[in-house]
Write an enzyme that holds these catalytic residues in place. Structure first.
Site, PDB file in Angstrom:
ATOM      1  N   HIS A 170       0.847  -1.206   0.000  1.00 21.74           N
ATOM      2  CA  HIS A 170       0.000   0.000   0.000  1.00 21.74           C
ATOM      3  C   HIS A 170       0.878   1.252   0.000  1.00 21.74           C
ATOM      4  O   HIS A 170       0.601   2.223  -0.718  1.00 21.74           O
ATOM      5  CB  HIS A 170      -0.880   0.051   1.251  1.00 21.74           C
ATOM      6  CG  HIS A 170      -1.849  -1.081   1.392  1.00 21.74           C
ATOM      7  ND1 HIS A 170      -1.766  -2.017   2.397  1.00 21.74           N
ATOM      8  CD2 HIS A 170      -2.943  -1.419   0.655  1.00 21.74           C
ATOM      9  CE1 HIS A 170      -2.763  -2.870   2.289  1.00 21.74           C
ATOM     10  NE2 HIS A 170      -3.484  -2.545   1.237  1.00 21.74           N
TER      11      HIS A 170
ATOM     12  N   ASP B  36      -3.668  -7.468  -7.638  1.00 21.08           N
ATOM     13  CA  ASP B  36      -5.062  -7.780  -7.965  1.00 21.08           C
ATOM     14  C   ASP B  36      -5.281  -7.385  -9.419  1.00 21.08           C
ATOM     15  O   ASP B  36      -5.987  -6.421  -9.720  1.00 21.08           O
ATOM     16  CB  ASP B  36      -5.988  -7.027  -7.015  1.00 21.08           C
ATOM     17  CG  ASP B  36      -5.676  -7.349  -5.564  1.00 21.08           C
ATOM     18  OD1 ASP B  36      -5.945  -8.484  -5.154  1.00 21.08           O
ATOM     19  OD2 ASP B  36      -5.102  -6.490  -4.858  1.00 21.08           O
TER      20      ASP B  36
ATOM     21  N   LEU C 115       3.104  -9.133  -0.656  1.00 22.37           N
ATOM     22  CA  LEU C 115       2.553  -8.555   0.571  1.00 22.37           C
ATOM     23  C   LEU C 115       1.036  -8.507   0.455  1.00 22.37           C
ATOM     24  O   LEU C 115       0.500  -8.206  -0.601  1.00 22.37           O
ATOM     25  CB  LEU C 115       3.102  -7.151   0.800  1.00 22.37           C
ATOM     26  CG  LEU C 115       4.609  -7.028   1.000  1.00 22.37           C
ATOM     27  CD1 LEU C 115       4.950  -5.620   1.461  1.00 22.37           C
ATOM     28  CD2 LEU C 115       5.142  -8.038   1.998  1.00 22.37           C
TER      29      LEU C 115
ATOM     30  N   SER D 225      -2.611  -7.918   3.226  1.00 20.99           N
ATOM     31  CA  SER D 225      -3.149  -7.761   4.586  1.00 20.99           C
ATOM     32  C   SER D 225      -3.487  -9.128   5.171  1.00 20.99           C
ATOM     33  O   SER D 225      -3.362  -9.356   6.373  1.00 20.99           O
ATOM     34  CB  SER D 225      -4.401  -6.894   4.560  1.00 20.99           C
ATOM     35  OG  SER D 225      -4.108  -5.673   3.916  1.00 20.99           O
TER      36      SER D 225
HETATM   37  P1  AMP Z   1      -6.463  -3.829  -0.391  1.00 23.91           P
HETATM   38  O1  AMP Z   1      -6.292  -3.035   0.860  1.00 23.91           O
HETATM   39  O2  AMP Z   1      -5.998  -5.237  -0.273  1.00 23.91           O
HETATM   40  O3  AMP Z   1      -7.838  -3.681  -1.001  1.00 23.91           O
HETATM   41  O4  AMP Z   1      -5.471  -3.188  -1.439  1.00 23.91           O
HETATM   42  C1  AMP Z   1      -5.516  -1.822  -1.755  1.00 23.91           C
HETATM   43  C2  AMP Z   1      -4.669  -1.589  -2.981  1.00 23.91           C
HETATM   44  O5  AMP Z   1      -3.336  -1.993  -2.706  1.00 23.91           O
HETATM   45  C3  AMP Z   1      -5.149  -2.423  -4.182  1.00 23.91           C
HETATM   46  O6  AMP Z   1      -5.028  -1.653  -5.358  1.00 23.91           O
HETATM   47  C4  AMP Z   1      -4.192  -3.583  -4.169  1.00 23.91           C
HETATM   48  O7  AMP Z   1      -4.014  -4.175  -5.450  1.00 23.91           O
HETATM   49  C5  AMP Z   1      -2.913  -2.904  -3.709  1.00 23.91           C
HETATM   50  N1  AMP Z   1      -1.978  -3.885  -3.148  1.00 23.91           N
HETATM   51  C6  AMP Z   1      -2.240  -4.825  -2.207  1.00 23.91           C
HETATM   52  N2  AMP Z   1      -1.143  -5.570  -1.983  1.00 23.91           N
HETATM   53  C7  AMP Z   1      -0.176  -5.093  -2.809  1.00 23.91           C
HETATM   54  C8  AMP Z   1       1.182  -5.453  -3.055  1.00 23.91           C
HETATM   55  N3  AMP Z   1       1.767  -6.462  -2.427  1.00 23.91           N
HETATM   56  N4  AMP Z   1       1.876  -4.742  -3.974  1.00 23.91           N
HETATM   57  C9  AMP Z   1       1.288  -3.723  -4.649  1.00 23.91           C
HETATM   58  N5  AMP Z   1       0.005  -3.337  -4.457  1.00 23.91           N
HETATM   59  C10 AMP Z   1      -0.709  -4.019  -3.548  1.00 23.91           C
END
Ligand code: AMP
Length: 284
Positions: free
Chosen positions: A42, A155, A189, A191
């Site tokens: 993030h 994603d 990475l 959550s």
């Molecule tokens: P999330 O909180 O999981 O919904 O992710 C929020 C944003 O962070 C989304 O656009 C995800 O694709 C991106 N994201 C999550 N994990 C990663 C990662 N390891 N590397 C790059 N972007 C990430």
């Protein structure tokens, strides 16, 4: 570490007014939507947004609409006070912490026809997931009206759907995809990694190792045989939901290497109670 004042909003009208005020002052606005439990993936999005825009708005909202599994929603990690501290350290200008009522208002849950990109992989395995995700991202883009919005390639299918959403509804943002940030052992990475046990964390890098193996065999063995081999490797430690090689643009599975100039391998596999997702572009 020097810290700037970060504005916190819970109300969509206020965040909208703030973003308009930025743009009136000719400031570009970068937007990073998240579900919190922030990690370096993030923060990489936030840093890129900071670099490319005058102001950055980050949202933290665990969107119930995109969880097709109630247990997954209930156990989703929440580290809000730490998240806010991390955002301040990155000099994020605004954090938006909406209430679900404010975000959806009276409007019904939207259904979209994404076409082929929404029918495969996550679209097939998690019914309603992309409708719920797109309903909220559409609302966010309408409220924030950012110059640029940042999403992770981790994603990748979600990123493709958001590009479609932005074009179809002329939401006017530039959608920026950001490369996947990984642990040194290759684990992407996420959550949800917080939910892995110590033993599971040792096994988890096999997911990326298998994607790398897949890349090493690109064009060397037939597509279906390679998929089967990868599933076989993973099945020793994981419960594989799918391992597919698809065209990066259409997201449709390919049968032969000649079917796609830009193939990408996608995997979802379960480790204990945790569903892990990853993907990798296949290159010579
Ligand atoms: P999330 O909180 O999981 O919904 O992710 C929020 C944003 O962070 C989304 O656009 C995800 O694709 C991106 N994201 C999550 N994990 C990663 C990662 N390891 N590397 C790059 N972007 C990430």
């Amino acid at each position: 570490m020097q810290q700037f004042a970060m504005i916190e909003f819970t109300n969509s009208e206020k965040v909208s007014a703030c973003s308009i005020a930025f743009r009136v002052k000719k400031c570009s606005v970068g937007f990073v939507p998240t579900m919190g439990a922030l990690h370096q993936g993030h923060l990489a999005l936030i840093r890129k947004a900071k670099k490319e825009n005058d102001k950055v708005i980050c949202s933290i909202f665990v969107n119930p609409l995109q969880f097709n599994n109630q247990k997954d929603f209930e156990t989703y990690p929440n580290t809000l006070s730490r998240d806010l501290q991390l955002l301040k350290e990155e000099n994020c200008d605004v954090v938006f912490l909406p209430e679900k009522e404010d975000l959806y208002g009276e409007s019904p849950i939207l259904k979209f026809d994404f076409g082929g990109i929404g029918k495969v992989m996550e679209g097939e395995k998690r019914p309603g997931h992309f409708d719920g995700m797109a309903a909220v991202v559409k609302r966010f883009l309408e409220v924030v009206q950012p110059t640029r919005a940042y999403f992770g390639e981790k994603d990748f299918q979600q990123l493709t759907i958001i590009k479609w959403l932005n074009n179809t509804f002329q939401l006017q943002a530039e959608i920026i995809g950001c490369k996947t940030i990984r642990e040194t052992n290759g684990l992407a990475l996420s959550s949800r990694n917080l939910l892995l046990t110590a033993e599971e964390l040792e096994v988890a890098p096999l997911l990326y190792q298998t994607l790398r193996y897949c890349n090493s065999q690109y064009k060397k063995i037939p597509v279906t045989q390679l998929q089967e081999e990868c599933i076989h490797r993973l099945n020793e430690k994981f419960r594989v939901e799918y391992f597919l090689i698809v065209d990066e643009e259409t997201l449709q599975p390919i049968k032969n290497w000649r079917d796609s100039a830009k193939p990408r391998a996608f995997v979802v596999a379960h480790l204990g109670a945790v569903r892990l997702i990853d993907n990798l572009a296949l290159i010579d």
